[in-house]
Design an enzyme around this catalytic site. Structure first.
Site, PDB file in Angstrom:
ATOM      1  N   LYS A  40      47.647 -45.369  44.695  1.00 35.70           N
ATOM      2  CA  LYS A  40      46.752 -46.251  43.979  1.00 35.70           C
ATOM      3  C   LYS A  40      46.435 -45.724  42.592  1.00 35.70           C
ATOM      4  CE  LYS A  40      44.242 -46.506  48.273  1.00 35.70           C
ATOM      5  NZ  LYS A  40      42.972 -46.163  48.927  1.00 35.70           N
ATOM      6  N   GLY A  41      46.637 -44.410  42.414  1.00 40.82           N
ATOM      7  CA  GLY A  41      46.127 -43.739  41.211  1.00 40.82           C
ATOM      8  C   GLY A  41      46.590 -44.304  39.880  1.00 40.82           C
TER       9      GLY A  41
ATOM     10  N   GLU B  44      53.406 -43.198  37.058  1.00 39.76           N
ATOM     11  CA  GLU B  44      52.476 -42.383  37.861  1.00 39.76           C
ATOM     12  C   GLU B  44      51.259 -41.985  37.031  1.00 39.76           C
ATOM     13  OE1 GLU B  44      51.339 -41.417  40.436  1.00 39.76           O
ATOM     14  OE2 GLU B  44      52.753 -40.636  41.894  1.00 39.76           O
TER      15      GLU B  44
ATOM     16  N   ASP C 167      51.499 -33.227  39.708  1.00 41.99           N
ATOM     17  CA  ASP C 167      50.788 -32.004  40.068  1.00 41.99           C
ATOM     18  C   ASP C 167      51.853 -31.003  40.530  1.00 41.99           C
ATOM     19  OD1 ASP C 167      49.107 -30.175  41.626  1.00 41.99           O
ATOM     20  OD2 ASP C 167      47.539 -31.667  41.440  1.00 41.99           O
TER      21      ASP C 167
ATOM     22  N   LYS D 196      50.190 -31.811  34.980  1.00 39.95           N
ATOM     23  CA  LYS D 196      49.571 -30.502  35.258  1.00 39.95           C
ATOM     24  C   LYS D 196      50.683 -29.487  35.447  1.00 39.95           C
ATOM     25  CE  LYS D 196      45.159 -31.199  37.599  1.00 39.95           C
ATOM     26  NZ  LYS D 196      44.482 -31.093  38.884  1.00 39.95           N
TER      27      LYS D 196
ATOM     28  N   PHE E 119      39.957 -30.202  38.215  1.00 42.07           N
ATOM     29  CA  PHE E 119      39.886 -31.357  39.107  1.00 42.07           C
ATOM     30  C   PHE E 119      39.521 -32.579  38.278  1.00 42.07           C
ATOM     31  CE2 PHE E 119      39.992 -32.245  43.682  1.00 42.07           C
ATOM     32  CZ  PHE E 119      39.943 -33.621  43.549  1.00 42.07           C
TER      33      PHE E 119
ATOM     34  N   ASP F 287      41.149 -40.140  41.833  1.00 42.46           N
ATOM     35  CA  ASP F 287      39.993 -40.077  42.730  1.00 42.46           C
ATOM     36  C   ASP F 287      39.737 -38.673  43.256  1.00 42.46           C
ATOM     37  OD1 ASP F 287      42.330 -39.949  44.470  1.00 42.46           O
ATOM     38  OD2 ASP F 287      40.954 -40.333  46.131  1.00 42.46           O
TER      39      ASP F 287
ATOM     40  N   ARG G   6      37.478 -43.615  40.939  1.00 43.76           N
ATOM     41  CA  ARG G   6      38.699 -44.224  40.384  1.00 43.76           C
ATOM     42  C   ARG G   6      38.388 -45.197  39.254  1.00 43.76           C
ATOM     43  NH1 ARG G   6      43.291 -43.225  43.657  1.00 43.76           N
ATOM     44  NH2 ARG G   6      42.926 -43.201  45.894  1.00 43.76           N
TER      45      ARG G   6
HETATM   46  C1  PRP Z   1      48.389 -38.192  43.649  1.00 47.80           C
HETATM   47  C2  PRP Z   1      49.041 -38.723  42.374  1.00 47.80           C
HETATM   48  C3  PRP Z   1      50.491 -38.448  42.583  1.00 47.80           C
HETATM   49  C4  PRP Z   1      50.481 -37.196  43.417  1.00 47.80           C
HETATM   50  C5  PRP Z   1      50.825 -36.021  42.561  1.00 47.80           C
HETATM   51  O1  PRP Z   1      48.492 -39.197  44.616  1.00 47.80           O
HETATM   52  O2  PRP Z   1      48.799 -40.096  42.205  1.00 47.80           O
HETATM   53  O3  PRP Z   1      51.121 -39.486  43.287  1.00 47.80           O
HETATM   54  O4  PRP Z   1      49.171 -37.048  43.980  1.00 47.80           O
HETATM   55  O5  PRP Z   1      50.847 -34.845  43.326  1.00 47.80           O
HETATM   56  P1  PRP Z   1      52.150 -33.949  43.532  1.00 47.80           P
HETATM   57  O6  PRP Z   1      52.835 -33.846  42.185  1.00 47.80           O
HETATM   58  O7  PRP Z   1      51.549 -32.646  43.975  1.00 47.80           O
HETATM   59  O8  PRP Z   1      52.988 -34.606  44.554  1.00 47.80           O
HETATM   60  P2  PRP Z   1      47.621 -39.236  45.955  1.00 47.80           P
HETATM   61  O9  PRP Z   1      48.467 -38.761  47.094  1.00 47.80           O
HETATM   62  O10 PRP Z   1      46.319 -38.545  45.722  1.00 47.80           O
HETATM   63  O11 PRP Z   1      47.414 -40.802  46.157  1.00 47.80           O
HETATM   64  P3  PRP Z   1      46.605 -41.873  45.250  1.00 47.80           P
HETATM   65  O12 PRP Z   1      47.415 -42.115  43.992  1.00 47.80           O
HETATM   66  O13 PRP Z   1      46.538 -43.082  46.115  1.00 47.80           O
HETATM   67  O14 PRP Z   1      45.249 -41.272  44.926  1.00 47.80           O
END
Ligand code: PRP
Length: 179
Positions: A42-43, A98, A102, A130, A151, A158, A164
């Site tokens: 969703k992000g 995206e 991370d 990041k 963070f 979120d 969000r």
């Molecule tokens: C978050 C973000 C990326 C992912 C990045 O999604 O939106 O998709 O983490 O992390 P990584 O590089 O360590 O894989 P999340 O799983 O929190 O879902 P969301 O977008 O629904 O909040």
């Protein structure tokens, strides 16, 4: 500023200006190609909708939902496909949109998955990177901003499904997630 935040990292104005710049680059690179822009729920939803509305070239939209397990502050490395694309991508130019890279698990999984379906190209567009946290390599073709290992919440991002809808990106107070 929201009281749970320590500071604002990117204001609404900074985000808007950067989104316009990325939209102009995408317009130039995908002129006449009718690319498929994939929103990763969703992000990235606010980044995606702002980005697409700032573009002038025609594009098509589709959505995927990917999640790493749990509501913890750190990525677990386990990636789940919650919702797949509704269309075929064979021969298409695809851009994954995206909110944040991370550790890189999500985008590395996604890119591999989409490449296995025979598209003409797959590129990655991410608002925040990041870099310090990277575990698996990911090439970000269109990047909004580099982001320190804090963070961050807001503009789609979120903490346990909160914050969000803030129109800016801020750093969450440690006391909120270390309770
Ligand atoms: C978050 C973000 C990326 C992912 C990045 O999604 O939106 O998709 O983490 O992390 P990584 O590089 O360590 O894989 P999340 O799983 O929190 O879902 P969301 O977008 O629904 O909040």
């Amino acid at each position: 500023m929201h009281p749970d935040l320590e500071s604002i990292l990117f204001t609404q104005e900074q985000l808007g200006a950067r989104v316009k710049e990325i939209a102009a680059r995408l317009d130039a690179d995908y002129k006449g190609k009718n690319p498929l822009l994939v929103c990763i729920l969703k992000g990235s939803v606010f980044f995606y909708t702002d980005l697409l509305r700032a573009m002038r070239e025609p594009v098509e939209m589709d959505f995927m939902s990917i999640s790493s397990y749990g509501a913890s502050a750190n990525s677990s490395g386990e990636v789940r496909l919650l919702k797949d694309l509704g269309c075929k991508i064979e021969g298409r130019d695809v851009v994954i949109v995206e909110d944040i890279v991370d550790a890189g698990y999500t985008l590395s999984y996604l890119k591999r998955l989409l490449l296995s379906r025979g598209p003409a190209s797959v590129r990655i567009c991410a608002l925040l990177d990041k870099l310090e946290r990277r575990v698996v390599p990911v090439d970000v073709d269109y990047k909004g901003f580099d982001c320190a290992d804090e963070f961050v919440v807001g503009y789609g991002l979120d903490y346990a499904e909160r914050y969000r809808t803030l129109p800016y990106i801020g750093i969450l107070k440690r006391s909120v997630y270390e309770k």
